[in-house]
Scaffold this motif. Structure first.
Motif, PDB file in Angstrom:
ATOM      1  N   TYR A  35      91.419 -13.152  73.981  1.00  0.00           N
ATOM      2  CA  TYR A  35      91.011 -12.190  74.979  1.00  0.00           C
ATOM      3  C   TYR A  35      92.079 -12.122  76.071  1.00  0.00           C
ATOM      4  CZ  TYR A  35      86.075 -12.274  73.412  1.00  0.00           C
ATOM      5  OH  TYR A  35      84.904 -12.157  72.707  1.00  0.00           O
ATOM      6  N   SER A  40      89.262 -10.180  88.301  1.00  0.00           N
ATOM      7  CA  SER A  40      87.963  -9.567  88.599  1.00  0.00           C
ATOM      8  C   SER A  40      87.496  -8.586  87.521  1.00  0.00           C
ATOM      9  CB  SER A  40      87.996  -8.849  89.958  1.00  0.00           C
ATOM     10  OG  SER A  40      88.315  -9.755  90.983  1.00  0.00           O
ATOM     11  N   GLN A  41      88.004  -8.711  86.314  1.00  0.00           N
ATOM     12  CA  GLN A  41      87.577  -7.856  85.208  1.00  0.00           C
ATOM     13  C   GLN A  41      86.936  -8.677  84.097  1.00  0.00           C
ATOM     14  OE1 GLN A  41      90.583  -5.158  83.765  1.00  0.00           O
ATOM     15  NE2 GLN A  41      91.284  -4.621  85.820  1.00  0.00           N
ATOM     16  N   ALA A  42      86.231  -7.989  83.232  1.00  0.00           N
ATOM     17  CA  ALA A  42      85.639  -8.648  82.071  1.00  0.00           C
ATOM     18  C   ALA A  42      86.721  -9.013  81.061  1.00  0.00           C
ATOM     19  CB  ALA A  42      84.623  -7.718  81.419  1.00  0.00           C
ATOM     20  N   PRO A  43      86.512 -10.046  80.284  1.00  0.00           N
ATOM     21  CA  PRO A  43      87.452 -10.330  79.192  1.00  0.00           C
ATOM     22  C   PRO A  43      87.513  -9.169  78.208  1.00  0.00           C
ATOM     23  CG  PRO A  43      85.965 -12.177  79.556  1.00  0.00           C
ATOM     24  CD  PRO A  43      85.435 -11.035  80.358  1.00  0.00           C
ATOM     25  N   LEU A  45      88.730  -8.121  74.414  1.00  0.00           N
ATOM     26  CA  LEU A  45      89.097  -8.686  73.115  1.00  0.00           C
ATOM     27  C   LEU A  45      90.361  -8.026  72.581  1.00  0.00           C
ATOM     28  CD1 LEU A  45      88.283 -10.599  70.777  1.00  0.00           C
ATOM     29  CD2 LEU A  45      87.004  -8.669  69.805  1.00  0.00           C
ATOM     30  N   GLN A 105      80.245 -17.883  71.364  1.00  0.00           N
ATOM     31  CA  GLN A 105      81.656 -18.205  71.468  1.00  0.00           C
ATOM     32  C   GLN A 105      81.867 -19.292  72.527  1.00  0.00           C
ATOM     33  OE1 GLN A 105      84.073 -14.676  71.991  1.00  0.00           O
ATOM     34  NE2 GLN A 105      82.874 -13.524  70.490  1.00  0.00           N
TER      35      GLN A 105
ATOM     36  N   PHE B  34      74.239 -12.910  75.744  1.00  0.00           N
ATOM     37  CA  PHE B  34      74.819 -14.193  76.117  1.00  0.00           C
ATOM     38  C   PHE B  34      75.102 -14.217  77.613  1.00  0.00           C
ATOM     39  CE2 PHE B  34      75.727 -15.579  71.778  1.00  0.00           C
ATOM     40  CZ  PHE B  34      75.718 -14.378  71.098  1.00  0.00           C
ATOM     41  N   LEU B  87      78.873 -14.099  83.834  1.00  0.00           N
ATOM     42  CA  LEU B  87      79.152 -13.002  82.905  1.00  0.00           C
ATOM     43  C   LEU B  87      78.024 -12.857  81.902  1.00  0.00           C
ATOM     44  CD1 LEU B  87      82.874 -13.891  82.098  1.00  0.00           C
ATOM     45  CD2 LEU B  87      82.120 -11.925  83.430  1.00  0.00           C
ATOM     46  N   GLN B  91      75.803  -8.607  71.964  1.00  0.00           N
ATOM     47  CA  GLN B  91      76.314  -8.609  70.598  1.00  0.00           C
ATOM     48  C   GLN B  91      75.387  -7.745  69.757  1.00  0.00           C
ATOM     49  OE1 GLN B  91      75.697 -12.163  68.233  1.00  0.00           O
ATOM     50  NE2 GLN B  91      77.821 -12.065  67.513  1.00  0.00           N
ATOM     51  N   LEU B 102      81.450  -9.204  70.905  1.00  0.00           N
ATOM     52  CA  LEU B 102      80.796  -9.172  72.203  1.00  0.00           C
ATOM     53  C   LEU B 102      81.351  -8.052  73.074  1.00  0.00           C
ATOM     54  CD1 LEU B 102      80.675 -12.950  73.221  1.00  0.00           C
ATOM     55  CD2 LEU B 102      78.982 -11.600  71.970  1.00  0.00           C
ATOM     56  N   PHE B 104      81.374  -7.458  77.108  1.00  0.00           N
ATOM     57  CA  PHE B 104      81.099  -8.146  78.361  1.00  0.00           C
ATOM     58  C   PHE B 104      80.837  -7.162  79.496  1.00  0.00           C
ATOM     59  CE2 PHE B 104      81.912 -12.668  77.904  1.00  0.00           C
ATOM     60  CZ  PHE B 104      82.586 -12.737  76.697  1.00  0.00           C
ATOM     61  N   GLY B 105      79.997  -7.583  80.435  1.00  0.00           N
ATOM     62  CA  GLY B 105      79.880  -6.892  81.702  1.00  0.00           C
ATOM     63  C   GLY B 105      80.959  -7.376  82.654  1.00  0.00           C
ATOM     64  N   GLY B 106      81.022  -6.729  83.821  1.00  0.00           N
ATOM     65  CA  GLY B 106      82.063  -7.061  84.780  1.00  0.00           C
ATOM     66  C   GLY B 106      81.818  -8.329  85.567  1.00  0.00           C
TER      67      GLY B 106
END
Lengths: 116, 114
Positions: A35, A40-43, A45, A105, B34, B87, B91, B102, B104-106
């Motif tokens: 990732y 300040s951001q989401a991971p 992929l 994960q 998650f 976070l 899924q 996944l 993800f949110g911020g």
């Protein structure tokens, strides 16, 4: 303790100079992920491996490549880093079970990449 | 396209002041939701998986709940060491697009002051 290890924790490279980040795991998981996470951001992929099968996300730039020589190790190669590639790079692992289900994960501590 | 929205973006609490973090989602079919905790400069740490509406899970001062549209992470009597970014990720069930990855949110950045 079983874990996900990333090396180095901090990497500084120059604009355009190739860099390789490494990840190893002792969880014996059959899936490994890379990732990118900016401040300040989401991971986000980049790609994942199920065993040796490589799966690239559609929007991952060609500048990013990966290798998984065995179950325990995975590498992220950035062929020509640009300033926009400065970020935290996270490796994660999970177990894929019957029915092609990817379970939760587990993440490594990350490598923070700086591009000068 | 799967979407995850977390609110608030940032939350400041006094030690002992209970509150809830929200994770709203849209997904074609939810296989799992998650929750992760992420400390500054570190990788996300797995907290919970929720699979079906009505399910609840607890760990110390944290309790996660799930409905068909959202999940809440309730923090009871928080301590300064609970300060982190939380976070949420969803899924989907397997689809034809190579697996069920996944989204993800911020995140919600929680700060607990002594």
């Amino acid at each position: 303790d079983a874990m996900v290890i990333q090396n180095p924790r901090y990497q500084v490279t120059q604009f355009g100079k190739p860099v390789t980040l490494s990840c190893s795991q002792t969880l014996n998981h059959n899936v490994m992920y890379w990732y990118q996470q900016k401040s300040s951001q989401a991971p986000k992929l980049l790609f994942h491996y199920y065993d040796k099968d490589f799966n690239n996300e559609a929007d991952t730039p060609d500048n990013f490549q990966s290798r998984r020589p065995n179950t325990s190790f995975c590498f992220l190669d950035i062929r020509s880093p640009g300033l926009g590639d400065a970020a935290m790079y996270l490796c994660a692992t999970s177990r894929r079970t019957g029915g092609e289900v990817y379970n939760e994960q587990f993440f490594g501590p990350g490598t923070r990449l700086t591009v000068l | 396209e799967d979407q995850v929205t977390q609110s608030p973006e940032a939350l400041r609490l006094q030690e002992g002041e209970s509150s809830s973090l929200n994770c709203s989602y849209t997904v074609s079919g939810l296989r799992g939701l998650f929750w992760y905790r992420q400390d500054p400069g570190k990788g996300p740490e797995f907290l919970f998986t929720l699979y079906s509406a009505g399910e609840e899970k607890e760990k110390e001062r944290l309790k996660a709940t799930l409905t068909k549209k959202e999940s809440f992470l309730h923090i009871t009597a928080p301590k300064p060491e609970d300060s982190a970014t939380y976070l949420c990720a969803v899924q989907p069930f397997l689809n034809n697009n190579a697996g069920n990855m996944l989204t993800f949110g911020g995140g919600t950045r929680l700060m607990v002051k002594p």
